[in-house]
Design a protein around this motif. Structure first.
Motif, PDB file in Angstrom:
ATOM      1  N   TYR A  26      -8.694  11.321   1.933  1.00 51.66           N
ATOM      2  CA  TYR A  26      -7.325  11.202   1.484  1.00 51.66           C
ATOM      3  C   TYR A  26      -6.105  11.711   1.573  1.00 51.66           C
ATOM      4  O   TYR A  26      -5.394  10.902   2.264  1.00 51.66           O
ATOM      5  CB  TYR A  26      -7.486  10.759   0.245  1.00 51.66           C
ATOM      6  N   SER A  36      -3.855  -0.036  -8.263  1.00 51.72           N
ATOM      7  CA  SER A  36      -4.011  -0.322  -6.567  1.00 51.72           C
ATOM      8  C   SER A  36      -3.745  -1.835  -6.059  1.00 51.72           C
ATOM      9  O   SER A  36      -2.818  -1.937  -5.736  1.00 51.72           O
ATOM     10  CB  SER A  36      -4.824   0.224  -5.515  1.00 51.72           C
ATOM     11  N   LYS A  89      -9.199   5.033  -0.412  1.00 48.28           N
ATOM     12  CA  LYS A  89      -9.420   4.487  -1.563  1.00 48.28           C
ATOM     13  C   LYS A  89     -10.725   4.385  -2.009  1.00 48.28           C
ATOM     14  O   LYS A  89     -11.269   4.141  -3.373  1.00 48.28           O
ATOM     15  CB  LYS A  89      -8.713   3.452  -1.696  1.00 48.28           C
ATOM     16  N   GLY A 136      -3.997   0.192   0.329  1.00 44.39           N
ATOM     17  CA  GLY A 136      -5.693   0.250   0.941  1.00 44.39           C
ATOM     18  C   GLY A 136      -6.164  -1.408   1.448  1.00 44.39           C
ATOM     19  O   GLY A 136      -6.952  -1.135   0.979  1.00 44.39           O
ATOM     20  N   GLN A 150      -0.128   8.323  -5.377  1.00 39.39           N
ATOM     21  CA  GLN A 150      -1.084   8.429  -4.764  1.00 39.39           C
ATOM     22  C   GLN A 150      -1.698  10.580  -5.127  1.00 39.39           C
ATOM     23  O   GLN A 150      -3.042   9.912  -4.837  1.00 39.39           O
ATOM     24  CB  GLN A 150      -0.352   8.474  -3.314  1.00 39.39           C
ATOM     25  N   TYR A 169      -4.340   8.827  -7.291  1.00 35.73           N
ATOM     26  CA  TYR A 169      -5.933   8.768  -6.466  1.00 35.73           C
ATOM     27  C   TYR A 169      -6.559   9.824  -6.535  1.00 35.73           C
ATOM     28  O   TYR A 169      -8.036   9.837  -6.657  1.00 35.73           O
ATOM     29  CB  TYR A 169      -5.503   7.160  -5.640  1.00 35.73           C
TER      30      TYR A 169
END
Lengths: 510, 682
Positions: A341, A428, A405, A395, A319, A322
């Motif tokens: 996020y 993902s 995302k 997601g 994470q 991301y």
């Protein structure tokens, strides 16, 4: 004459750091109550004090937000960015305190200093979010880190927990040293530790010493990157994460995975997108590589984990990857995607850890994914909540994780980070596999029937199913809150995103 | 606005059904849960009919928006619904077929656990599906797109505590995520270049763009990316692998989700984006090629499957290939027409197969069904049988049935439509022959008496099998010949009666839905006579691109004659091999063992995927990451910590510090690389 009219420290400065003041006062009060009390279950009073403290601090952020501006000779600044993180951090602290109310008595660890440490840690993080000066950032970082070092070892009788604490302390100090050295070099190169002043100095370098200072600035940037990369568990500085997350008490793991990480990203953003903005071409590829490695290593390593906490640890590395993608996208789009996020991530990750913490039982006996077999029918509500959190981590639409995302990869593609976008989306897709494992265990497997043995003794390779556990009030509140936030961010993401976007513009354009 | 249709009400009705059942269903008697589960879709269907009845009283496309859904900076997306000819057709198919299948489920699921949950989730599925077809922008469509996948995932996996069902659900979910990577990137590109997700807004700008002839053109790239998403959802090569496994779910789920509605979402999406595809001939070629290849590939696998639901699954994949062929040939109307008739006949096939399975207490192997009912299931379950006959004729393309019209339109359009291509037409025609063969095979094997046994009954009869073996042994030989399980299961020589008496016809609550669909599968094609259906849809697909006119390669009559001939040939072959001369099938198998085994094992695609993707990844995670980055350190530490008590502090401290050294080493290496990059390598 003037000294009489304007006090040395205007009162508004105190309002601007009101949340931190509130948290400190409540933390100190807890320690004072805690001292004289000697009986077991001392946390019983203090936890309510802590809860009130955290909620008051949350309210204080609102007061803080009414008074934007600098405080204490440009050490601290209240802007949209600070306020966003202020709300996020105090909300996290509140939820963690609620979680601990359920967990600590269950583990026979119910003592007040736990709550005080959470509050003190949050003070540090609050300062991290608003600090506009490198030294304050460093001190704030240390305040938050020291609290978490102690919290990680809070299960003093469990070797894993003390080991986690020690590892975190030693490696954390190692990484902080990099950060501090980086600060020194930047100061050496620019003659200031003020974020905006550094930005100005780097944007208009004096002609003579340009090359020389250029190298020093780059080295300083690299060192700070290493220190902060450690704090947000970006690959290759993530090595501590699985062990520490596994060993630390579950609520502390939840706390560590959300709050210090968010605060570290706040510093990260302020330093790199504001102070070092002029050098973005240099450090951009560091971010790019860290994002790619974090996503990939985190997800692939999570595939085969059986320990739930360890799996979530690797997941949190992914994470962070991301989030680094959004960071690498830069600009208001990227920064706001990071912020959105972080909020969604906090809700879903803390929620997942709350379920794990609730079912862990004495000595965290049930933290294997196989323990969760058939749980969906024995404990429908917590299992449902856990499924929501896991689907959000995947997601799936109508959860906060989905829009998180979407914004990240939209920002990335907008900045032409095509390769990173594709790799991120593939990652993902891959991650769906391991997030589904607990769901599969809960709903699609029967709980194994144990051979008649001593109660609780593990029978060979069969992981015993989690025994029925009554939901306590606080944990129910935590789960309800986290589910509500996850769904809210998944259905009406607009207002939070709009706020994040405004804050990001504040941050970038003064 | 003079008139509001309140389109939002249609999905919301289904959502209400879901919410009521999920919240209260556990406490209510099954009857109440079932009624709620059926009444809300019925209300949605009634509303859809009302909307259709007002057709003409509002401007098309009719768009209604409900406030700002997402409003942040440049991103502004309303909750918006759109009704035009295309979404009207989809709306009616989804609610209509959906309702019929819900009613059927009342009977089918009557004895299953989790009754209320089943209906709740089916309603949830309809909600997302309606969101998908009614959305007026790509983002809301994507929410529906993912939502149907999610509902399908739950419905596959959540009803049986079987490992295979859990694995199938996860496989479907993960495979679809891979397709979604393409879809999402496509959506981002759309947003980036057209500054919005609205269909109206995007397509208006697309219409102003020229036709592209390079692989790198924006519309070509978007078209291919969106199509990658479609290959996941609509089970096309190379992402089709999840659909056969999804048959683990209850049969009504297969009928509704994996035949009639969800899997056609990809076709709908491509047709909806016609403006983009018309300007991207290369993307169209990809769609056409993938569709045609999938059609023949899946049909060939269907030839030899034993499990009746697997036959239907591969058949669905193949039929979806036809729909994409139509889109690739720029005759979207024919594709949607086939989508509709397919919803009728394939939905019916699943329902009838479900009824047969139901009659035999869960038996899905056609050959075992025949063994257990030696005098033919058709005698015991006539309605199931006759509806299955109608659906088989329809899908096989027997003239006069619905499937004949739509399939013929597609094949003719591929041969002499706007983008004529004789090769793909030939592929499609061959696949049509295969379709006819495997469907009649399924029909004959499932419902007819065992021809080998018939021989045994009259020992001197003309159909006596080859050699002197008794009939039972021949049956065995044919089974071994692998119509065709790999391992031959030991089976009793005598047929087993159905538990509790002979197999029985399904109750009326199941047969009436089948009859309704049978009527549609038989007559639904006449709606398209004289191209009426396509003319109705034409405004949606009028995208401003007019292909160059060209001479037709062959008259429509000739194409039709070839199609009919091929369909009849498939029928005749199936009749020969499975009714008239069963021993010929065994001989054919022995003549071509390699080919037989390749087809029966589905060309080992699952195994190849496992070897190429899954296993290396697991290996990488286990060996490289675990051993080197993680467990090389952990194994020692945790074992030591677990083993040694805290009092032996010395040894423990050494262990931990050893770890820390190696951890610090990793951080140090990372630091050196970062610094080196910043100072030297940059």
């Amino acid at each position: 004459m003037t000294s009489a009219a304007t006090p040395l420290v205007p009162a508004v400065y105190y309002l601007r750091i009101l949340p931190e003041i509130v948290l400190t006062v409540f933390g100190a009060v807890i320690m004072l109550i805690e001292g004289p009390a000697r009986h077991v279950g001392r946390g019983r009073t203090t936890r309510w004090v802590a809860l009130v403290g955290a909620l008051t601090a949350f309210a204080a952020v609102w007061i803080q937000s009414r008074h934007p501006g600098y405080a204490f000779s440009h050490l601290f600044r209240v802007d949209g960015f600070t306020v966003f993180f202020g709300f996020l951090l105090t909300a996290i602290a509140t939820v963690i305190i609620l979680m601990a109310m359920d967990y600590l008595p269950q583990q026979h660890l119910d003592r007040g200093e736990f709550y005080a440490l959470v509050l003190f840690g949050t003070v540090g993080m609050g300062f991290m979010a608003g600090a506009t000066e490198l030294i304050l950032m460093f001190i704030a970082l240390e305040i938050s880190s020291i609290s978490t070092y102690i919290l990680a070892g809070y299960r003093r009788h469990a070797p894993k927990s003390t080991e986690a604490s020690l590892k975190y302390l030693l490696l954390g100090s190692f990484a902080t040293a990099f950060f501090l050295y980086g600060i020194a070099l930047i100061y050496g190169a620019t003659g200031t530790t003020q974020i905006s002043a550094i930005a100005r100095a780097l944007a208009h370098p004096s002609a003579g010493a340009a090359v020389q200072t250029g190298q020093i600035v780059l080295l300083g940037a690299a060192l700070m990157f290493i220190g902060l990369g450690f704090k947000v568990s970006a690959v290759p500085f993530q090595v501590w994460t699985p062990d520490v997350y596994e060993g630390a008490p579950a609520p502390v793991t939840a706390f560590m995975s959300a709050a210090p990480k968010a605060a570290a990203f706040a510093i990260f953003l302020r330093i790199f997108t504001v102070a070092l903005a002029a050098n973005s071409h240099a450090w951009f590829w560091l971010l790019w590589a860290a994002a790619l490695l974090s996503m990939t290593v985190g997800n692939v390593a999570a595939l085969l984990q059986n320990n739930f906490k360890r799996m979530l640890a690797y997941s949190s590395i992914a994470q962070a990857g991301y989030i680094l993608v959004a960071f690498a996208a830069l600009g208001a789009d990227g920064v706001s995607a990071v912020m959105f996020y972080l909020a969604a991530y906090a809700a879903m990750n803390i929620g997942a850890f709350a379920v794990v913490s609730h079912f862990a039982h004495r000595d965290e006996r049930y933290v294997d994914i196989r323990n969760y077999a058939g749980l969906g029918f024995r404990a429908p509500w917590p299992a449902f909540c856990l499924s929501v959190f896991l689907f959000s981590l995947i997601g799936v639409p109508l959860t906060g994780g989905f829009f998180g995302k979407v914004y990240i990869f939209r920002a990335a593609l907008h900045s032409h980070l095509v390769a990173l976008t594709i790799i991120g989306l593939l990652n993902s897709a891959l991650a769906a596999y391991y997030y589904l494992r607990p769901v599969v265990a809960m709903y699609m497997r029967e709980a194994p029937v144990l051979p008649a043995l001593a109660p609780g003794a593990p029978a060979g390779n069969i992981e015993p199913p989690i025994p029925p556990t009554a939901m306590s009030g606080p944990i129910a509140v935590v789960l309800a809150l986290c589910v509500a936030v996850v769904i809210w961010l998944g259905v009406f993401p607009g207002s939070v995103l709009a706020y994040a976007l405004r804050s990001a513009r504040h941050l970038l354009h003064g | 606005m003079t008139l509001s249709l309140h389109l939002w009400l249609i999905p919301v009705l289904c959502f209400l059904g879901f919410a009521l059942n999920i919240l209260g269903g556990r406490r209510w008697p099954r009857r109440v849960a079932g009624w709620i589960g059926v009444l809300f879709p019925a209300a949605a269907f009634a509303d859809a009919l009302y909307v259709a009845s007002r057709w003409g009283s509002f401007a098309v496309p009719y768009i209604e928006t409900h406030g700002a859904w997402i409003l942040a900076g440049p991103l502004s997306v309303p909750f918006g619904f759109q009704l035009d000819q295309l979404s009207l057709v989809m709306l009616l198919v989804v609610t209509g077929v959906g309702l019929v299948i819900h009613v059927y489920s009342l009977g089918y699921m009557a004895h299953e656990g989790g009754f209320y949950r089943f209906f709740a989730l089916m309603n949830l599925f309809l909600f997302f599906m309606l969101l998908l077809v009614l959305a007026n922008n790509f983002l809301l469509m994507f929410i529906g797109w993912e939502g149907v996948g999610f509902a399908s995932y739950i419905l596959i996996g959540f009803f049986f505590h079987r490992d295979s069902a859990a694995a199938a659900g996860s496989k479907a979910f993960v495979t679809n995520r891979i397709g979604d990577v393409g879809f999402l990137i496509g959506l981002f590109l759309i947003f980036q270049h057209f500054h919005g997700f609205d269909f109206t807004r995007v397509f208006a700008q697309v219409r102003a763009m020229p036709v592209e002839h390079a692989w790198t053109g924006l519309l070509t790239v978007i078209g291919i990316l969106l199509f990658i998403g479609a290959t996941g959802k609509s089970a096309q090569l190379p992402l089709y692998v999840w659909l056969p496994d999804a048959m683990e779910g209850p049969t009504p789920v297969s009928a509704l989700i994996h035949a009639a509605t969800m899997v056609t979402a990809g076709v709908y999406m491509v047709a909806r984006s016609a403006a983009i595809y018309d300007r991207a001939p290369l993307a169209l070629s990809v769609v056409l090629a993938v569709g045609a290849l999938t059609a023949i590939f899946a049909a060939s696998i269907g030839l030899l499957q034993r499990d009746i639901k697997k036959v239907l699954a591969y058949s669905t994949i193949s039929q979806l290939g036809y729909m994409f062929m139509a889109c690739g040939a720029m005759v979207y109307g024919a594709g949607i027409f086939h989508l509709m008739t397919h919803a009728f006949f394939k939905g019916l096939l699943f329902l009838a197969a479900g009824s047969a399975i139901h009659a035999l207490a869960g038996e899905q192997d056609m050959f075992r069904i025949r063994e257990r009912v030696p005098d033919g299931l058709k005698k015991y379950a006539p309605i199931t049988f006759w509806t299955f006959v109608v659906a088989t004729c329809s899908i096989a393309g027997i003239p006069g049935f619905a499937g004949f019209f739509s399939k013929d339109k597609i094949l003719y359009a591929v041969l002499s439509g706007p983008r004529p291509n004789a090769w793909w037409w030939a592929v499609g025609t061959i696949a049509a022959g295969m379709t006819s063969f495997y469907m009649f095979r399924a029909l004959f094997v499932t419902f007819w008496p065992d021809p080998a046994r018939r021989g045994a009954a009259s020992a001197d009869g003309p159909v006596r099998p080859t050699g002197q073996e008794p009939a039972g042994a021949v049956t065995h030989a044919i089974d071994a010949a692998g119509f065709g399980a790999g391992p031959v299961l030991p089976q009793p020589a005598h047929p087993q009666p159905h538990e509790g008496g002979p197999p029985h016809e399904a109750p009326a609550v199941m047969t009436i839905p089948m009859i309704i669909l049978a009527v549609l599968a038989a007559l639904g094609g006449y709606i398209g006579i004289n191209d009426r259906f396509e003319k109705f849809l034409a405004p949606v697909f009028a995208t401003g691109v007019t292909p160059a006119p060209h001479a037709a390669a062959m008259g429509e009559g000739a194409v039709m004659a070839i199609s009919i001939a091929v369909a009849l040939a498939g029928f005749a072959l199936a009749w020969y091999f499975y009714l008239a001369r069963p021993e010929a099938a065994a001989r054919a198998k022995h003549a071509l063992p390699k080919l037989w085994s390749a087809i029966y094992n589905k060309y080992w695609v699952d195994e190849v995927y496992g070897a190429v993707f899954t296993r290396p990844l697991a290996w990488f995670s286990r060996v490289v990451l675990w051993r080197i980055v993680d467990a090389g350190v952990i194994d020692g530490a945790v074992a030591a910590v677990g083993g040694i008590s805290r009092s032996t502090g010395g040894g423990l401290r050494k262990q931990i510090s050893g770890n820390i050294r190696s951890y610090a080493g990793w951080i140090g290496v990372g630091a050196v690389v970062a610094i080196f990059y910043m100072l030297v390598a940059r």
